[in-house]
Design a protein around this motif. Structure first.
Motif, mmCIF file in Angstrom:
data_model
loop_
_atom_site.group_PDB
_atom_site.id
_atom_site.type_symbol
_atom_site.label_atom_id
_atom_site.label_comp_id
_atom_site.label_asym_id
_atom_site.label_seq_id
_atom_site.Cartn_x
_atom_site.Cartn_y
_atom_site.Cartn_z
ATOM 1 N N TYR A 205 51.284 51.817 49.300
ATOM 2 C CA TYR A 205 50.404 52.004 48.146
ATOM 3 C C TYR A 205 49.648 50.723 47.854
ATOM 4 N N ILE A 206 48.526 50.876 47.160
ATOM 5 C CA ILE A 206 47.662 49.756 46.789
ATOM 6 C C ILE A 206 47.376 49.829 45.287
ATOM 7 N N ASN A 207 47.480 48.689 44.611
ATOM 8 C CA ASN A 207 47.090 48.582 43.198
ATOM 9 C C ASN A 207 47.908 49.486 42.282
ATOM 10 N N SER A 208 49.220 49.503 42.478
ATOM 11 C CA SER A 208 50.083 50.250 41.563
ATOM 12 C C SER A 208 50.222 49.474 40.253
ATOM 13 N N THR A 209 49.921 50.138 39.131
ATOM 14 C CA THR A 209 49.950 49.465 37.820
ATOM 15 C C THR A 209 50.759 50.244 36.782
ATOM 16 N N ALA A 210 51.586 51.186 37.227
ATOM 17 C CA ALA A 210 52.360 51.994 36.280
ATOM 18 C C ALA A 210 53.236 51.128 35.389
ATOM 19 N N HIS A 211 53.719 50.008 35.912
ATOM 20 C CA HIS A 211 54.611 49.125 35.149
ATOM 21 C C HIS A 211 53.880 48.384 34.016
ATOM 22 N N LEU A 212 52.546 48.500 33.990
ATOM 23 C CA LEU A 212 51.759 47.806 32.972
ATOM 24 C C LEU A 212 51.268 48.740 31.873
ATOM 25 N N GLU A 213 51.530 50.036 32.022
ATOM 26 C CA GLU A 213 50.933 51.023 31.111
ATOM 27 C C GLU A 213 51.406 50.869 29.657
ATOM 28 N N HIS A 214 52.578 50.271 29.459
ATOM 29 C CA HIS A 214 53.101 50.149 28.087
ATOM 30 C C HIS A 214 52.516 48.941 27.350
ATOM 31 N N LEU A 215 51.758 48.103 28.046
ATOM 32 C CA LEU A 215 51.233 46.895 27.409
ATOM 33 C C LEU A 215 49.990 47.200 26.574
#
Length: 216
Positions: free
Chosen positions: A206-216
């Motif tokens: 995968y490329i550019n996974s940002t799910a871990h940032l969604e709560h910010l």
């Protein structure tokens, strides 16, 4: 397989907002949001068994790597070769600034970034000349292990184009957000019929996974 997590550094001034600018080789500190992002990506990797962590020596990347390393009791290996593309006279400017003041040069750069460098800066081929040996060193030193490499938007996009065999002009088509994760796996070099060696197979999960940032 050797597993590499590619991480872009946390946010610095000019990365977001209406007036986005090229950070390049300037050693900019993380913003308040960038600090939150580096902790979020560290949490995302907290339960992954990591064997080594490498980072650009620019503070925005190195400090992001330190947040990840702190969760694993590992040192960060700083490598100058992982630094961002040097945009020369264009650093601190936005695309619209450059298009207005360096119109012809900007058009040439967009059309052929491999060969055309910004004034006093680097072309993609110049970047790759320093980045490729560092990448090869990291792979050869960590065969079969799991590694984190913290870098920059431009340098990671060029690296991914090279791994994909894509023309460098396509680098601008890749989205690499602040503290995003990209997972790359590399196998052993194999022998093909006729006894010739071919390069190691590369799988990009995968490329550019940002799910871990969604709560910010």
């Amino acid at each position: 397989m050797t597993t590499i997590y590619l991480v872009r550094h946390g946010e610095v001034a000019g990365n977001t907002g209406e007036h986005r600018t090229f950070a390049g080789s300037r050693d900019l500190p993380l913003t308040a949001d960038g600090i939150k992002q580096k902790e979020a990506v560290a949490t995302a990797l907290e339960h992954v068994k990591i064997d080594a962590i490498y980072a650009s020596t620019l503070q925005r990347a190195f400090h992001t790597a330190e947040a990840i390393a702190a969760r694993h009791a590992l040192p960060v290996v700083g490598m100058d070769a992982l630094q961002e593309v040097n945009y020369g006279d264009w650093e601190g400017l936005s695309e619209s600034d450059i298009a207005e003041n360096y119109a012809d040069h900007w058009k040439q750069r967009v059309a052929d970034p491999w060969n055309i460098a910004p004034p006093s800066g680097e072309s993609y081929s110049m970047l790759w000349a320093r980045l490729e040996p560092a990448w090869t060193q990291i792979i050869n030193a960590n065969v079969g292990k799991t590694v984190v490499v913290v870098g920059h938007n431009g340098s990671l996009r060029v690296l991914l184009c090279e791994l994909l065999g894509a023309p460098p002009v396509n680098a601008r088509r890749l989205q690499i957000g602040n503290c995003s994760l990209t997972k790359v796996q590399i196998g052993d070099t194999k022998t093909v019929p006729g006894g010739q060696l071919e390069g190691p197979p590369v799988v990009i999960s995968y490329i550019n996974s940002t799910a871990h940032l969604e709560h910010l």
